[in-house]
Enzyme design. Structure first.
Site, PDB file in Angstrom:
ATOM      1  N   ASN A  23       7.446 -32.798  62.471  1.00 40.82           N
ATOM      2  CA  ASN A  23       7.811 -31.406  62.164  1.00 40.82           C
ATOM      3  C   ASN A  23       7.254 -31.048  60.793  1.00 40.82           C
ATOM      4  O   ASN A  23       7.720 -31.563  59.780  1.00 40.82           O
ATOM      5  CB  ASN A  23       9.338 -31.269  62.189  1.00 40.82           C
ATOM      6  N   CYS A  37      10.935 -22.914  58.988  1.00 42.46           N
ATOM      7  CA  CYS A  37      10.066 -23.228  60.121  1.00 42.46           C
ATOM      8  C   CYS A  37       9.538 -21.985  60.830  1.00 42.46           C
ATOM      9  O   CYS A  37       8.513 -22.041  61.512  1.00 42.46           O
ATOM     10  CB  CYS A  37      10.799 -24.133  61.111  1.00 42.46           C
ATOM     11  N   HIS A  69       6.647 -24.028  67.626  1.00 39.59           N
ATOM     12  CA  HIS A  69       7.014 -24.841  66.470  1.00 39.59           C
ATOM     13  C   HIS A  69       7.261 -26.264  66.957  1.00 39.59           C
ATOM     14  O   HIS A  69       7.981 -26.488  67.923  1.00 39.59           O
ATOM     15  CB  HIS A  69       8.270 -24.268  65.806  1.00 39.59           C
TER      16      HIS A  69
END
Length: 319
Positions: free
Chosen positions: A276, A114, A246
């Site tokens: 996500n 990520c 993020h």
């Protein structure tokens, strides 16, 4: 004047199929209420067999090039962040290079899950400022749906597929990337990982996560690295126009903003629409906010992310 890496254009791409919480609840033991309460997620996009990390990345890159008004042939560096490459090798960046019709340029992948886009951004920035390249495409692209355990309701509801890209150009002036800070701590491997790999199991594996522990580390690490990157530029949270984080979980976004004393209206949030998307989430959110008019030229942005490894990082950019 200082040579900086200036953002000339942004772009993003999503798979054709949109999947709501209600549709997911028909297949998995969950509910819209359960997902929204814990994550803020209402929707995600899932790639079909014709859509891969490379095709999504190339689509996002084309849109970023169009926005920048720069021809693909003028790009001499492609850095692609992904944890879900099309193949073990060669690098997915080289597939994107071919799709864009670029005969020769530097092209490679970065793997930091990520945080991957922040790592890729820092690498590209260093190469542009050192003179090794003049124009770069930095991409975050994922097809996380390929590595989800669709019987694990605690993880499969959290992720989606997508891509985001920016075009950077080395220029002298005040605009551009002001600072980047990166970290990693491999002692926490077992909290967020995929239980497969070529040299261990010979299989792709599935994503595994201990959500509560990840949440705790995320809030502390993200607040710390945001403070660190601002200190490196002599700026404070009050100087920030937008935080582009993020998009892991709405609660993490809220908690991080509170810890820094940032008002929630300064935080770009797309997790409700996209879930996500790992390395794609920061550039995807960046592009959304540029195109809807929130992010404007001259704005001070801070980008941040944390992912498996653990890895985490931040960047300050004068857009």
């Amino acid at each position: 004047m200082t040579l900086r890496s200036v953002v000339k254009g942004t772009g993003s791409a999503l798979p054709k199929r949109s999947v709501s919480n209600a549709e997911l609840a028909a297949q998995v033991d969950t509910s819209d209420e359960w997902i929204v309460e814990r994550t803020g997620i209402r929707n995600r996009y899932i790639a079909d067999d014709s859509e891969t990390t490379a095709t999504l990345a190339a689509d996002a890159a084309r849109k970023a090039l169009d926005a920048a008004g720069i021809a693909a042939a003028d790009i001499d560096l492609i850095v692609l962040a992904t944890a879900t490459p099309d193949q073990t090798f060669p690098a997915t960046a080289t597939k994107v290079q071919a799709m864009l019709g670029i005969d020769d340029c530097i092209a490679f992948d970065v793997a930091a899950v990520c945080t991957g886009f922040l790592y890729a951004l820092s690498v590209a920035d260093s190469m542009l400022r050192s003179g090794n390249a003049k124009r770069a495409i930095v991409i975050g692209a994922e097809t996380f749906s390929r590595i989800l355990d669709w019987e694990d309701r605690t993880t499969c509801v959290l992720f989606g597929d997508g891509a985001g890209a920016i075009v950077l150009q080395a220029e002298e002036g005040e605009a551009g990337i002001l600072s980047t800070k990166l970290h990693a701590d491999g002692r926490h491997n077992g909290l967020l990982y995929v239980d497969g790999g070529p040299s261990t199991t010979g299989t792709v594996g599935k994503l595994r996560m201990k959500g509560r522990e990840v949440f705790r580390h995320a809030v502390v690490n993200l607040a710390d690295v945001l403070g660190e990157v601002l200190a490196a530029t002599g700026l404070t949270a009050a100087d920030v126009d937008w935080v582009v984080p993020h998009q892991a979980n709405a609660r993490i976004l809220d908690a991080t903003a509170r810890k820094l004393g940032l008002p929630p209206e300064k935080v770009i949030v797309t997790v409700d629409r996209h879930a996500n998307t790992s390395a794609a989430s920061v550039p995807l959110a960046f592009d959304v906010a540029v195109r809807d008019g929130r992010i404007k030229r001259g704005d001070l942005l801070v980008l941040e992310a944390m992912g498996g490894g653990f890895t985490w990082g931040a960047a300050a950019i004068r857009y």
